[in-house]
Every structure is written in structure tokens, then in C-alpha cells.
Design a protein around this motif. Sequence first.
Motif, PDB file in Angstrom:
ATOM      1  N   LEU A 241     -67.876  49.082  53.627  1.00  0.00           N
ATOM      2  CA  LEU A 241     -69.115  49.792  53.954  1.00  0.00           C
ATOM      3  C   LEU A 241     -70.083  48.930  54.748  1.00  0.00           C
ATOM      4  N   PHE A 242     -70.125  47.634  54.474  1.00  0.00           N
ATOM      5  CA  PHE A 242     -71.036  46.784  55.235  1.00  0.00           C
ATOM      6  C   PHE A 242     -70.691  46.810  56.717  1.00  0.00           C
ATOM      7  N   VAL A 243     -69.418  46.575  57.055  1.00  0.00           N
ATOM      8  CA  VAL A 243     -69.010  46.544  58.460  1.00  0.00           C
ATOM      9  C   VAL A 243     -69.211  47.922  59.088  1.00  0.00           C
ATOM     10  N   ALA A 244     -68.886  48.974  58.349  1.00  0.00           N
ATOM     11  CA  ALA A 244     -69.046  50.343  58.867  1.00  0.00           C
ATOM     12  C   ALA A 244     -70.491  50.634  59.234  1.00  0.00           C
ATOM     13  N   ASN A 253     -72.600  57.278  60.229  1.00  0.00           N
ATOM     14  CA  ASN A 253     -73.167  58.086  59.151  1.00  0.00           C
ATOM     15  C   ASN A 253     -72.344  57.884  57.885  1.00  0.00           C
ATOM     16  N   LEU A 254     -73.007  57.574  56.789  1.00  0.00           N
ATOM     17  CA  LEU A 254     -72.332  57.350  55.511  1.00  0.00           C
ATOM     18  C   LEU A 254     -72.831  58.380  54.502  1.00  0.00           C
ATOM     19  N   ILE A 255     -71.906  59.171  53.951  1.00  0.00           N
ATOM     20  CA  ILE A 255     -72.258  60.285  53.074  1.00  0.00           C
ATOM     21  C   ILE A 255     -71.535  60.115  51.736  1.00  0.00           C
ATOM     22  N   PRO A 256     -72.255  60.123  50.620  1.00  0.00           N
ATOM     23  CA  PRO A 256     -71.588  60.008  49.314  1.00  0.00           C
ATOM     24  C   PRO A 256     -70.776  61.261  49.001  1.00  0.00           C
ATOM     25  N   VAL A 257     -69.638  61.068  48.332  1.00  0.00           N
ATOM     26  CA  VAL A 257     -68.777  62.189  47.953  1.00  0.00           C
ATOM     27  C   VAL A 257     -68.275  61.965  46.524  1.00  0.00           C
ATOM     28  N   LYS A 258     -67.787  63.054  45.935  1.00  0.00           N
ATOM     29  CA  LYS A 258     -67.133  62.987  44.632  1.00  0.00           C
ATOM     30  C   LYS A 258     -65.699  63.457  44.796  1.00  0.00           C
ATOM     31  N   GLY A 289     -62.747  62.256  39.888  1.00  0.00           N
ATOM     32  CA  GLY A 289     -63.969  61.814  39.226  1.00  0.00           C
ATOM     33  C   GLY A 289     -64.612  60.609  39.870  1.00  0.00           C
ATOM     34  N   ASP A 290     -63.883  59.934  40.784  1.00  0.00           N
ATOM     35  CA  ASP A 290     -64.459  58.777  41.470  1.00  0.00           C
ATOM     36  C   ASP A 290     -65.636  59.186  42.345  1.00  0.00           C
ATOM     37  N   GLY A 291     -66.598  58.308  42.429  1.00  0.00           N
ATOM     38  CA  GLY A 291     -67.619  58.427  43.462  1.00  0.00           C
ATOM     39  C   GLY A 291     -67.187  57.589  44.645  1.00  0.00           C
ATOM     40  N   ALA A 292     -67.181  58.139  45.831  1.00  0.00           N
ATOM     41  CA  ALA A 292     -66.731  57.444  47.026  1.00  0.00           C
ATOM     42  C   ALA A 292     -67.713  57.722  48.158  1.00  0.00           C
ATOM     43  N   THR A 293     -67.363  57.282  49.354  1.00  0.00           N
ATOM     44  CA  THR A 293     -68.219  57.472  50.524  1.00  0.00           C
ATOM     45  C   THR A 293     -67.354  57.818  51.715  1.00  0.00           C
ATOM     46  N   ILE A 294     -67.791  58.778  52.515  1.00  0.00           N
ATOM     47  CA  ILE A 294     -67.131  59.023  53.794  1.00  0.00           C
ATOM     48  C   ILE A 294     -68.044  58.530  54.908  1.00  0.00           C
ATOM     49  N   ALA A 335     -79.539  66.912  56.039  1.00  0.00           N
ATOM     50  CA  ALA A 335     -78.418  67.663  55.468  1.00  0.00           C
ATOM     51  C   ALA A 335     -78.395  67.546  53.949  1.00  0.00           C
ATOM     52  N   GLY A 336     -79.508  67.130  53.377  1.00  0.00           N
ATOM     53  CA  GLY A 336     -79.561  66.960  51.933  1.00  0.00           C
ATOM     54  C   GLY A 336     -78.854  65.708  51.458  1.00  0.00           C
ATOM     55  N   THR A 337     -78.507  64.809  52.383  1.00  0.00           N
ATOM     56  CA  THR A 337     -77.868  63.540  52.053  1.00  0.00           C
ATOM     57  C   THR A 337     -78.935  62.462  51.881  1.00  0.00           C
ATOM     58  N   PRO A 338     -78.587  61.338  51.245  1.00  0.00           N
ATOM     59  CA  PRO A 338     -79.594  60.294  51.050  1.00  0.00           C
ATOM     60  C   PRO A 338     -80.196  59.772  52.347  1.00  0.00           C
ATOM     61  N   GLU A 339     -79.410  59.735  53.425  1.00  0.00           N
ATOM     62  CA  GLU A 339     -79.899  59.264  54.716  1.00  0.00           C
ATOM     63  C   GLU A 339     -79.797  60.367  55.761  1.00  0.00           C
ATOM     64  N   VAL A 340     -80.645  60.278  56.759  1.00  0.00           N
ATOM     65  CA  VAL A 340     -80.611  61.230  57.874  1.00  0.00           C
ATOM     66  C   VAL A 340     -79.264  61.121  58.587  1.00  0.00           C
TER      67      VAL A 340
END
Length: 382
Positions: A241-244, A253-258, A289-294, A335-340
Motif C-alpha cells: 500500500l505504501f508504494v501504491a 485511489n485506495l478503497i477499503p473492501v470486505k 471476513g478479511d478487511g482488504a483494500t483495492i 463516493a462515500g469512501t474515506p478518501e476522495v
Amino acid sequence: MWFHSPSERPEGNVAAVELRNVSKAFGAVSVIKGVDLSIERGEFVVFVGASGSGKSTLLRMIAGLEPVSGGDILIDGRDVTFDEPAERGIAMVFQSYALYPHMNVYDNIAFNLRLARLPRAEVAARVKEAARILRLEQLLDRAPAQLSGGQRQRVAIGRAIVRNPKVFLFDEPLSNLDAALRVQMRLEIERLHRELGTTMIYVTHDQVEAMTLADRIVALEGGHIQQVGKPLELYARPSNLFVAGFIGSPKMNLIPVKVTSTGVGSATLELLARGTPKLDVAVTGLAAGDGATIGIRPESLFIGATAAARETAALPARIESVERLGNITYAYLDAGTPEVITVQAVGDVALEAGTDVAVSFRASDLHVFDPRGTRVVARTGN
């Protein structure tokens, strides 16, 4: 002639650099945490990272300006860990030009050669050649106060060139320049590397400099190397995630997912965003059940009907603001995500703030990161 083209330059004048488990601590604070890195002869390597990542400290240890707390530093196969800077065959260019204001350009470039008591004819030859390479021939009689920022930085580089080092070290040399001069000096430094063929290690917090100059990028965070590779490798296949989030402008754009379910080599992800859309991706290493990020690049997002043929997932959003740069348009979406969410479109696209839209993307353009932030899926074709 003491300068050589890359094909003519003797191997003894171009050095490899190797770091073996190098560490640095200031008291109880560990800044560099066991770095291993090999830099080839003639390679242009850029250390990149945010402030406090350890990149300048690592460069200063290579230069001998900062003692190591552990590990070994080798230049051209010779252990220089405890050698003085003057014994390492390196030359360093700092963020500050550090020119002598009472000396003209010629004398500033020649200063260290005169200290070394080189013959006057050799000093003159080296200064003349450095001035040719850096296009300073018409400025040799000027005082530093009569020069632009870019010209002063070229003089500082010239002072390093005349020492004929095996390795050049650059510590954020363009930070004091305005945007136009930074572009010009990037081109100058890239040309300089082509002409001299010398090993160069360059520190910057500016990922654009890193992408445009480097043969390889070393991405640093928290005193650790996060990823090493060619610029487009880090862009297309960030390891975490840091490099991304750091490589690319605008950033990914980084969006949390379940993770709602998994199959053989696949997983269903629910976006933690407006409408909570779901999508299926080809991925292993995730559990229900994992929390991940796209992650998805701004240029891989599409707004409205223009994306209909590409759509495999859609995200409802509202346009917060639009930036039109002529050849490129940036739209910033809620989009209702933590970041624009940032969308990059080609040309002057008819988008207006306050408009509700659907943002579309292809699952094949996604990067997926597991709960630890490690990349677990590559884009199709990469």
C-alpha cells in the motif's frame, strides 16, 4: 582527456555500491533498519520516500558523513564503512548550493582541485570540460549572485564533476528550484548521466523526479526498503500500500473492501462505499471476513455512458470539483469512501461539480492488497 563516454570510461572510474545489513540509530531511535542493496556500475538509482523515511540518512552513510550503527558499505568491492568521505571516491551535491559568494564560477569549480594542489594546467582543463558539459562556458567570470537558481545548481554539480568521482550522490538537489527550473534541471541531470556514465545515487521526496530519472527506484518507508525496481514496475506492480499510494501522480485511489466469500483462485469483495457494490476478482491469499483494500489508478476509472462498454463494476458518486488542464481533466468525487476518488480523463470533458454520476472500472485494472497491505493480485497482463 580525463572524461570518458560510458563506452570509453575505464571500469576503475565507475563503481558498484553494496549495502549489507546497514542500520542507523540515534540513541534509542532506529532510523535505518537493516538495509541490503546492490547498485551496479553506471546505474542511476533514486531513493524515494516521504520525509522521515530514512533516505537522506542512508545517502549520508554512503558518503561517510554519517557513521553506521551496523552493517557494511562497499564501493567497488572495497569495504569503506569506516573510511573518511575523501577516501571513498565519491562526490556529493547538496540541496543547498553552498557556493563561495566572493569567488566567480571558475574559482568555485576549481576550489577543491587547487586544495589538492593539482597542476594549474590540469585544473584549467577540468574546469573547462565541466563547463562544457554543464553549458557554463559563458558564465565562468560571473559571481554566484549574478546567476539564476538553475545556474547555481549547475555550478555546484560542476564542482563535483571535476573531482572525477566513481559515484555521484545527490541529496534533493532540485528542491530549491521553481517548477519550470526543476524540469530543466531534471533533463540536465539525465543528460549528464548519459554523457559521464558514472554511478549516480539520487535522493528525492518527489516521485515525478524518481519516475523520470531512475534506472531503478528504491522506495523507503520507516527505515525499510519497501520495493526496488524499474519505475514502471513500481507503477504497474506496487508491492504494498505504501508504494501504491506514493508512486504515481495523481496517486492511486485506495478503497477499503470486505471479503464476503472466496473460491478457488477468486474472491468476492464488497466495497465500503456508497451502494456497497460487489465485484469478483481473481485472487488468492484472502479469507472470507478479511478487511482488504483495492487500488485503481485515476486513468483506469470512467464516468458515465463513456464507460458503458468497459463496465464490470460501478460506483455511485457525486462530483465535488473539476480541474481542467486542457489536455487532461481531473474530477474529484465523493463516493462515500474515506478518501476522495480521483478520475483522470483525456481532454476537456463535460463534467460539472454537484453532478451525480456512476464511476465504472474493470476488475482486471484493480490491485488488491491483503489486511497487512501486501499486494496479492496483479493486473491482467502484468
